[in-house]
Scaffold this active site. Structure first.
Site, PDB file in Angstrom:
ATOM      1  N   ASN A  42      -3.754   8.834   5.379  1.00 22.92           N
ATOM      2  CA  ASN A  42      -2.575   8.146   5.909  1.00 22.92           C
ATOM      3  C   ASN A  42      -2.521   8.063   7.423  1.00 22.92           C
ATOM      4  O   ASN A  42      -1.983   7.087   7.977  1.00 22.92           O
ATOM      5  CB  ASN A  42      -1.304   8.829   5.397  1.00 22.92           C
ATOM      6  CG  ASN A  42      -1.199   8.778   3.877  1.00 22.92           C
ATOM      7  OD1 ASN A  42      -1.944   8.037   3.241  1.00 22.92           O
ATOM      8  ND2 ASN A  42      -0.301   9.553   3.302  1.00 22.92           N
ATOM      9  N   HIS A  69       0.341   4.941  -2.102  1.00 18.50           N
ATOM     10  CA  HIS A  69       0.205   6.252  -1.455  1.00 18.50           C
ATOM     11  C   HIS A  69       1.398   7.172  -1.734  1.00 18.50           C
ATOM     12  O   HIS A  69       1.263   8.387  -1.683  1.00 18.50           O
ATOM     13  CB  HIS A  69      -0.030   6.078   0.050  1.00 18.50           C
ATOM     14  CG  HIS A  69      -1.414   5.594   0.367  1.00 18.50           C
ATOM     15  ND1 HIS A  69      -2.257   6.238   1.234  1.00 18.50           N
ATOM     16  CD2 HIS A  69      -2.111   4.520  -0.094  1.00 18.50           C
ATOM     17  CE1 HIS A  69      -3.419   5.585   1.292  1.00 18.50           C
ATOM     18  NE2 HIS A  69      -3.345   4.539   0.506  1.00 18.50           N
ATOM     19  N   ARG A  93       0.821  -1.215   0.000  1.00 14.72           N
ATOM     20  CA  ARG A  93       0.000   0.000   0.000  1.00 14.72           C
ATOM     21  C   ARG A  93       0.860   1.272   0.000  1.00 14.72           C
ATOM     22  O   ARG A  93       0.450   2.298  -0.551  1.00 14.72           O
ATOM     23  CB  ARG A  93      -0.908  -0.021   1.235  1.00 14.72           C
ATOM     24  CG  ARG A  93      -1.945   1.076   1.236  1.00 14.72           C
ATOM     25  CD  ARG A  93      -2.876   0.931   2.428  1.00 14.72           C
ATOM     26  NE  ARG A  93      -3.931   1.932   2.414  1.00 14.72           N
ATOM     27  CZ  ARG A  93      -4.364   2.551   3.509  1.00 14.72           C
ATOM     28  NH1 ARG A  93      -3.841   2.268   4.687  1.00 14.72           N
ATOM     29  NH2 ARG A  93      -5.317   3.444   3.415  1.00 14.72           N
ATOM     30  N   HIS A 136      -6.804  -5.330  -2.148  1.00 14.03           N
ATOM     31  CA  HIS A 136      -7.525  -5.360  -0.871  1.00 14.03           C
ATOM     32  C   HIS A 136      -7.912  -6.767  -0.452  1.00 14.03           C
ATOM     33  O   HIS A 136      -8.587  -6.945   0.563  1.00 14.03           O
ATOM     34  CB  HIS A 136      -8.771  -4.463  -0.954  1.00 14.03           C
ATOM     35  CG  HIS A 136      -8.431  -3.011  -1.107  1.00 14.03           C
ATOM     36  ND1 HIS A 136      -8.953  -2.214  -2.090  1.00 14.03           N
ATOM     37  CD2 HIS A 136      -7.580  -2.221  -0.407  1.00 14.03           C
ATOM     38  CE1 HIS A 136      -8.455  -0.983  -1.983  1.00 14.03           C
ATOM     39  NE2 HIS A 136      -7.610  -0.963  -0.979  1.00 14.03           N
TER      40      HIS A 136
HETATM   41  C1  HEM Z   1      -9.013   2.568  -5.689  1.00 14.33           C
HETATM   42  C2  HEM Z   1      -9.033   3.383  -4.646  1.00 14.33           C
HETATM   43  C3  HEM Z   1      -8.687   2.926  -3.264  1.00 14.33           C
HETATM   44  C4  HEM Z   1      -9.349   3.234  -2.137  1.00 14.33           C
HETATM   45  C5  HEM Z   1     -10.576   4.140  -2.031  1.00 14.33           C
HETATM   46  C6  HEM Z   1      -8.697   2.544  -1.058  1.00 14.33           C
HETATM   47  C7  HEM Z   1      -9.091   2.624   0.268  1.00 14.33           C
HETATM   48  C8  HEM Z   1      -8.554   1.882   1.292  1.00 14.33           C
HETATM   49  C9  HEM Z   1      -9.021   1.914   2.647  1.00 14.33           C
HETATM   50  C10 HEM Z   1     -10.177   2.768   3.175  1.00 14.33           C
HETATM   51  C11 HEM Z   1      -8.274   1.048   3.370  1.00 14.33           C
HETATM   52  C12 HEM Z   1      -8.392   0.746   4.864  1.00 14.33           C
HETATM   53  C13 HEM Z   1      -7.639   1.801   5.630  1.00 14.33           C
HETATM   54  C14 HEM Z   1      -7.867   1.759   7.135  1.00 14.33           C
HETATM   55  O1  HEM Z   1      -8.957   1.370   7.582  1.00 14.33           O
HETATM   56  O2  HEM Z   1      -6.950   2.162   7.875  1.00 14.33           O
HETATM   57  C15 HEM Z   1      -7.327   0.453   2.457  1.00 14.33           C
HETATM   58  C16 HEM Z   1      -6.395  -0.490   2.802  1.00 14.33           C
HETATM   59  C17 HEM Z   1      -5.512  -1.052   1.920  1.00 14.33           C
HETATM   60  N1  HEM Z   1      -5.303  -0.651   0.625  1.00 14.33           N
HETATM   61 FE1  HEM Z   1      -6.455   0.566  -0.458  1.00 14.33          FE
HETATM   62  N2  HEM Z   1      -7.644   1.833  -1.530  1.00 14.33           N
HETATM   63  C18 HEM Z   1      -7.586   2.029  -2.891  1.00 14.33           C
HETATM   64  C19 HEM Z   1      -6.652   1.519  -3.753  1.00 14.33           C
HETATM   65  C20 HEM Z   1      -5.601   0.722  -3.373  1.00 14.33           C
HETATM   66  C21 HEM Z   1      -4.516   0.314  -4.250  1.00 14.33           C
HETATM   67  C22 HEM Z   1      -4.348   0.759  -5.699  1.00 14.33           C
HETATM   68  C23 HEM Z   1      -3.700  -0.486  -3.500  1.00 14.33           C
HETATM   69  C24 HEM Z   1      -2.435  -1.204  -3.888  1.00 14.33           C
HETATM   70  C25 HEM Z   1      -2.168  -1.612  -5.107  1.00 14.33           C
HETATM   71  C26 HEM Z   1      -4.265  -0.594  -2.176  1.00 14.33           C
HETATM   72  C27 HEM Z   1      -3.783  -1.365  -1.165  1.00 14.33           C
HETATM   73  C28 HEM Z   1      -4.339  -1.464   0.096  1.00 14.33           C
HETATM   74  C29 HEM Z   1      -3.924  -2.442   1.072  1.00 14.33           C
HETATM   75  C30 HEM Z   1      -2.910  -3.552   0.860  1.00 14.33           C
HETATM   76  C31 HEM Z   1      -4.652  -2.179   2.238  1.00 14.33           C
HETATM   77  C32 HEM Z   1      -4.521  -2.901   3.583  1.00 14.33           C
HETATM   78  C33 HEM Z   1      -3.284  -2.321   4.279  1.00 14.33           C
HETATM   79  C34 HEM Z   1      -2.899  -2.931   5.610  1.00 14.33           C
HETATM   80  O3  HEM Z   1      -3.384  -3.999   5.999  1.00 14.33           O
HETATM   81  O4  HEM Z   1      -2.075  -2.288   6.279  1.00 14.33           O
HETATM   82  N3  HEM Z   1      -5.399   0.180  -2.135  1.00 14.33           N
HETATM   83  N4  HEM Z   1      -7.521   0.997   1.196  1.00 14.33           N
END
Ligand code: HEM
Ligand SMILES: *[C@@H]1O[C@H](CO)[C@@H](O)[C@H](O)[C@H]1NC(C)=O
Ligand SMILES: *[C@@H]1O[C@H](CO)[C@@H](O)[C@H](O)[C@H]1NC(C)=O
Length: 221
Positions: free
Chosen positions: A95, A67, A63, A194
């Site tokens: 973030n 970002h 992630r 995700h």
């Molecule tokens: C398309 C738009 C996207 C939105 C709106 C979005 C939104 C989010 C949100 C809301 C979370 C949870 C954050 C939390 O509760 O603290 C999350 C987690 C995550 N996102 Fe996204 N995301 C997007 C795209 C992406 C992309 C492009 C990637 C990587 C290629 C990605 C990888 C991840 C990962 C791996 C997590 C889990 C991180 C962890 O467990 O620490 N996301 N995302």
């Protein structure tokens, strides 16, 4: 008109574009082959250990690339702490209390500094680390182009303006990705990231209160 001036112009443009490319440091695979031949092995090794220590590190590291790269390019600006006259990206809306595993990137940097001081950029580390996190999880493996330079500044405001909210609708996500020349297919594939990691209930619970409309049952014959 003789074609000479045109040819000269073309030649000048060619020279200009190659100098610009050289100045901007054209990215390429194997950028560190001579200056730090073990760079990619070292990154992979630290990421592997971090994943054994805590599997979620794979998701969190992956992630970080998203970002970092979406806000003014892949320049490691994400990693800069706030200073008295600069609000960095760590505390932006998307973030704060959410991005994690910064220390894994620090560990990689530490190992690389031991092996080849002041050679491998943090921006390249983030890109290699994300690739390794994905491939070590059993996902695809890809070759990365390297040679990025680290930013000396970061912008909380830009992060707030660019990073999508969990409430963003499909059309605004499609528009956002399009600005990075990423297609709808890319958006869907990247959203598949995700399938690993964790999100806080706070980030997604509002989606569960949408009423689910059932189709009325068909009258049986
Ligand atoms: C398309 C738009 C996207 C939105 C709106 C979005 C939104 C989010 C949100 C809301 C979370 C949870 C954050 C939390 O509760 O603290 C999350 C987690 C995550 N996102 Fe996204 N995301 C997007 C795209 C992406 C992309 C492009 C990637 C990587 C290629 C990605 C990888 C991840 C990962 C791996 C997590 C889990 C991180 C962890 O467990 O620490 N996301 N995302
Ligand atoms: C999607 O969100 C954008 C920005 O919030 C808004 O302007 C637009 O009207 C929304 N589109 C749909 C189809 O709901
Ligand atoms: C997207 O592609 C266009 C046309 O090739 C290019 O001019 C533009 O710089 C690209 N944008 C990004 C963010 O890569």
């Amino acid at each position: 008109m003789s074609p000479a001036p045109l040819l000269l112009l073309l030649l000048l443009l060619l020279i200009l574009s190659t100098t610009i490319a050289a100045a901007a440091g054209q990215l390429r695979p194997g950028y560190y082959l001579e200056t730090c031949p073990k760079a990619e092995l070292i990154v992979r090794d630290v990421i592997k250990k971090a994943m054994i220590r805590e599997p979620r590190n794979a998701a969190s590291v992956m992630r970080l690339q998203f970002h970092d790269c979406f806000v003014n390019g892949c320049d490691a600006s994400l990693l800069l702490d706030d200073t008295p006259n600069m609000l960095g990206e760590k505390l932006s809306l998307s973030n704060i209390n959410s991005l994690r595993s910064y220390e894994v990137i620090d560990e990689v940097k530490e190992e690389l500094e031991k092996a080849c001081p002041e050679t491998v950029s943090c921006a390249d580390i983030v890109v290699m680390a994300a690739r390794d996190a994905v491939s070590l999880t059993g996902g695809p493996h890809w070759e990365v182009k390297l040679g990025r330079e680290d930013s000396l500044t970061a912008s909380q405001e830009d992060s707030d303006n660019i990073m999508p909210s969990p409430r963003a609708n499909a059309s605004s996500l499609i528009d956002l990705f399009d600005k990075f020349n990423l297609s709808i297919k890319d958006l869907v594939a990247l959203s598949g990231s995700h399938s690993i990691g964790k999100g806080r209930c706070f980030s997604i619970m509002f989606r569960t209160i949408q009423p689910i409309r059932h189709r009325p049952a068909r009258p049986s014959l």
